[in-house]
Design an enzyme around this catalytic site. Structure first.
Site, PDB file in Angstrom:
ATOM      1  N   ASP A  30       0.865  -1.185   0.000  1.00  0.00           N
ATOM      2  CA  ASP A  30       0.000   0.000   0.000  1.00  0.00           C
ATOM      3  C   ASP A  30       0.900   1.233   0.000  1.00  0.00           C
ATOM      4  O   ASP A  30       1.887   1.279   0.731  1.00  0.00           O
ATOM      5  CB  ASP A  30      -0.889   0.003   1.258  1.00  0.00           C
ATOM      6  CG  ASP A  30      -2.128   0.880   1.098  1.00  0.00           C
ATOM      7  OD1 ASP A  30      -3.249   0.330   1.133  1.00  0.00           O
ATOM      8  OD2 ASP A  30      -1.973   2.115   0.944  1.00  0.00           O
ATOM      9  N   ASN A  31       0.551   2.218  -0.802  1.00  0.00           N
ATOM     10  CA  ASN A  31       1.400   3.425  -0.811  1.00  0.00           C
ATOM     11  C   ASN A  31       0.984   4.412   0.286  1.00  0.00           C
ATOM     12  O   ASN A  31       1.598   5.463   0.446  1.00  0.00           O
ATOM     13  CB  ASN A  31       1.403   4.111  -2.186  1.00  0.00           C
ATOM     14  CG  ASN A  31       0.031   4.584  -2.611  1.00  0.00           C
ATOM     15  OD1 ASN A  31      -0.916   4.576  -1.817  1.00  0.00           O
ATOM     16  ND2 ASN A  31      -0.086   5.001  -3.858  1.00  0.00           N
ATOM     17  N   TYR A 140     -13.210   6.984 -13.771  1.00  0.00           N
ATOM     18  CA  TYR A 140     -13.049   5.970 -12.723  1.00  0.00           C
ATOM     19  C   TYR A 140     -13.608   4.632 -13.213  1.00  0.00           C
ATOM     20  O   TYR A 140     -12.918   3.605 -13.202  1.00  0.00           O
ATOM     21  CB  TYR A 140     -13.757   6.415 -11.438  1.00  0.00           C
ATOM     22  CG  TYR A 140     -13.895   5.294 -10.439  1.00  0.00           C
ATOM     23  CD1 TYR A 140     -12.771   4.752  -9.820  1.00  0.00           C
ATOM     24  CD2 TYR A 140     -15.151   4.736 -10.145  1.00  0.00           C
ATOM     25  CE1 TYR A 140     -12.892   3.696  -8.922  1.00  0.00           C
ATOM     26  CE2 TYR A 140     -15.275   3.688  -9.259  1.00  0.00           C
ATOM     27  CZ  TYR A 140     -14.145   3.168  -8.655  1.00  0.00           C
ATOM     28  OH  TYR A 140     -14.266   2.112  -7.784  1.00  0.00           O
ATOM     29  N   ARG A 220     -29.785   3.089  -3.975  1.00  0.00           N
ATOM     30  CA  ARG A 220     -28.530   2.330  -4.075  1.00  0.00           C
ATOM     31  C   ARG A 220     -28.644   1.033  -3.295  1.00  0.00           C
ATOM     32  O   ARG A 220     -29.476   0.905  -2.391  1.00  0.00           O
ATOM     33  CB  ARG A 220     -27.360   3.145  -3.473  1.00  0.00           C
ATOM     34  CG  ARG A 220     -27.022   4.415  -4.234  1.00  0.00           C
ATOM     35  CD  ARG A 220     -26.338   4.094  -5.563  1.00  0.00           C
ATOM     36  NE  ARG A 220     -26.028   5.295  -6.317  1.00  0.00           N
ATOM     37  CZ  ARG A 220     -26.863   5.870  -7.191  1.00  0.00           C
ATOM     38  NH1 ARG A 220     -28.061   5.370  -7.403  1.00  0.00           N
ATOM     39  NH2 ARG A 220     -26.504   6.949  -7.855  1.00  0.00           N
TER      40      ARG A 220
HETATM   41  N1  UDP Z   1     -25.412  11.232  -1.558  1.00  0.00           N
HETATM   42  C1  UDP Z   1     -26.090  12.331  -1.042  1.00  0.00           C
HETATM   43  N2  UDP Z   1     -25.392  13.188  -0.249  1.00  0.00           N
HETATM   44  C2  UDP Z   1     -24.072  13.020   0.068  1.00  0.00           C
HETATM   45  C3  UDP Z   1     -23.403  11.903  -0.442  1.00  0.00           C
HETATM   46  C4  UDP Z   1     -24.108  11.018  -1.258  1.00  0.00           C
HETATM   47  O1  UDP Z   1     -27.265  12.514  -1.306  1.00  0.00           O
HETATM   48  O2  UDP Z   1     -23.515  13.868   0.768  1.00  0.00           O
HETATM   49  C5  UDP Z   1     -26.142  10.273  -2.409  1.00  0.00           C
HETATM   50  C6  UDP Z   1     -25.539  10.104  -3.786  1.00  0.00           C
HETATM   51  O3  UDP Z   1     -26.094  11.013  -4.680  1.00  0.00           O
HETATM   52  C7  UDP Z   1     -25.914   8.647  -4.105  1.00  0.00           C
HETATM   53  C8  UDP Z   1     -25.952   7.972  -2.748  1.00  0.00           C
HETATM   54  O4  UDP Z   1     -26.054   9.011  -1.783  1.00  0.00           O
HETATM   55  O5  UDP Z   1     -27.202   8.597  -4.651  1.00  0.00           O
HETATM   56  C9  UDP Z   1     -24.697   7.176  -2.435  1.00  0.00           C
HETATM   57  O6  UDP Z   1     -23.567   7.993  -2.696  1.00  0.00           O
HETATM   58  P1  UDP Z   1     -22.108   7.619  -2.263  1.00  0.00           P
HETATM   59  O7  UDP Z   1     -21.243   8.785  -2.599  1.00  0.00           O
HETATM   60  O8  UDP Z   1     -22.112   7.133  -0.849  1.00  0.00           O
HETATM   61  O9  UDP Z   1     -21.744   6.369  -3.153  1.00  0.00           O
HETATM   62  P2  UDP Z   1     -21.755   6.191  -4.765  1.00  0.00           P
HETATM   63  O10 UDP Z   1     -23.169   5.752  -5.101  1.00  0.00           O
HETATM   64  O11 UDP Z   1     -21.380   7.483  -5.367  1.00  0.00           O
HETATM   65  O12 UDP Z   1     -20.764   5.117  -4.995  1.00  0.00           O
END
Ligand code: UDP
Length: 324
Positions: A30-31, A140, A220
């Site tokens: 790991d860096n 990404y 999600r």
């Molecule tokens: N999200 C949000 N507010 C935040 C961070 C995330 O409403 O401050 C929402 C984001 O739009 C997504 C979900 O929560 O629909 C999960 O986001 P997260 O960044 O945790 O993971 P990702 O889905 O981007 O991998």
């Protein structure tokens, strides 16, 4: 012995812990750009360095009796990948190629890859199985998608054996509280909610309330980190027993909206959490939910944390007693 790249990071460190409990021997590379030294258990060798360093990779394979690589090391900020794609292609794709080529030179051909549902891009159907078309919408997701293509070609040409695991939303922490999620900056929903509950932030912003979902917020599939760890272990066992190379989607197959996540966290933390409704965040599809039946059938994978409350509880325990 297993080489775990990125083993000091969030997902990698939980895998290391899990693998040790399965009786595996591991060495971590790991860096420490995003990883934490404290996340690597006592007694496990931590090599601090870059996977893009060819001499270092040769040295690691020469000095250790490695039979497999479980590869977590990557940058994972979607937004940053859009503003600085070079960083993502170089680290996540080019440096991974360096790992694969070191493996070739040292005749190690088992590889478990930390992939992502971001390789799919915008869903054309939900739940998403392994046959869902792949059309990543940010660097990404592309940087991981390219590695998947490289793995197919290396399998075909050099007999490489691999399992690529496409996670949906990793969440939670070690139930024993030894390790957990610690990103700087933190961008993930659940830790941000927990920090709001602790008074470290004034409110949690909800990115978009006008999506075509029942409550207007994004849905999600949140999967516990130990269930991901278990899948990596099963994937490696599959390769060691001569199983075919494969791709698997990993999620609980249950979707929660942002508002639902906030409400579950309020219950777990035992306090009200202030929310602020904000515009949509660029690149967020409305709904991402896995179909994980292939992993269940072929790997014998069974997520143990099936509801979000249990997952959030482990995250809350960590947030309230974190060491790093
Ligand atoms: N999200 C949000 N507010 C935040 C961070 C995330 O409403 O401050 C929402 C984001 O739009 C997504 C979900 O929560 O629909 C999960 O986001 P997260 O960044 O945790 O993971 P990702 O889905 O981007 O991998």
């Amino acid at each position: 012995m297993i080489l775990v790249t990125g083993g000091a990071g969030y997902i990698g460190s939980h895998y290391v812990q899990y693998a040790l409990e399965q009786g595996e021997q591991v060495v971590v590379l790991d860096n420490l750009v995003f990883g934490h030294r404290e996340a690597v258990p006592e007694g496990v060798e931590l090599i601090t360095g870059d996977m893009g360093d060819t001499d270092l990779m040769n040295k690691i394979f020469t000095e250790h009796n490695i039979d497999a690589v479980v590869h977590f090391a990557a940058y994972a900020y979607v937004g940053e990948s859009v503003t600085d794609p070079c960083k993502y292609y170089n680290n996540n794709t080019v440096a991974t190629l360096n790992v694969l080529d070191a493996m070739r030179r040292h005749k190690v051909n088992r590889f478990v890859f930390s992939s992502t549902c971001a390789t799919f891009g915008n869903p054309v159907r939900v739940p998403m199985d392994e046959e869902h078309p792949q059309s990543p919408i940010n660097p990404y997701g592309q940087s991981k998608y390219f590695v998947e293509q490289i793995l197919r070609a290396y399998h075909h040409a050099y007999g490489f054996q691999f399992v690529s695991l496409r996670y949906f939303n990793a969440a939670g922490a070690d139930p024993k509280g030894r390790i957990g999620e610690s990103h700087d900056p933190e961008t993930h929903l659940i830790p941000l909610i927990m920090q709001t509950a602790q008074g470290k932030r004034q409110h949690i912003g909800i990115f978009g309330t006008d999506y075509d979902t029942p409550d207007g917020t994004c849905i999600r599939d949140y999967i516990h980190i130990l269930d991901l760890a278990q899948a990596h272990d099963l994937a490696l066992k599959r390769l060691r027993s001569g199983g075919e190379s494969a791709f698997y989607n990993l999620g609980t197959e249950q979707g929660y909206s942002v508002r639902e996540v906030v409400s579950v966290c309020e219950k777990v933390c035992g306090r009200k959490i202030a929310v602020q409704e904000l515009p949509r965040r660029a690149g967020d599809p409305p709904r991402l939910v896995a179909s994980a039946s292939r992993a269940k059938k072929e790997l014998g994978w069974q997520p143990r944390f099936e509801n979000l409350e249990e997952i959030a509880q482990t995250a809350w325990n960590w947030e309230t007693s974190r060491r790093y």
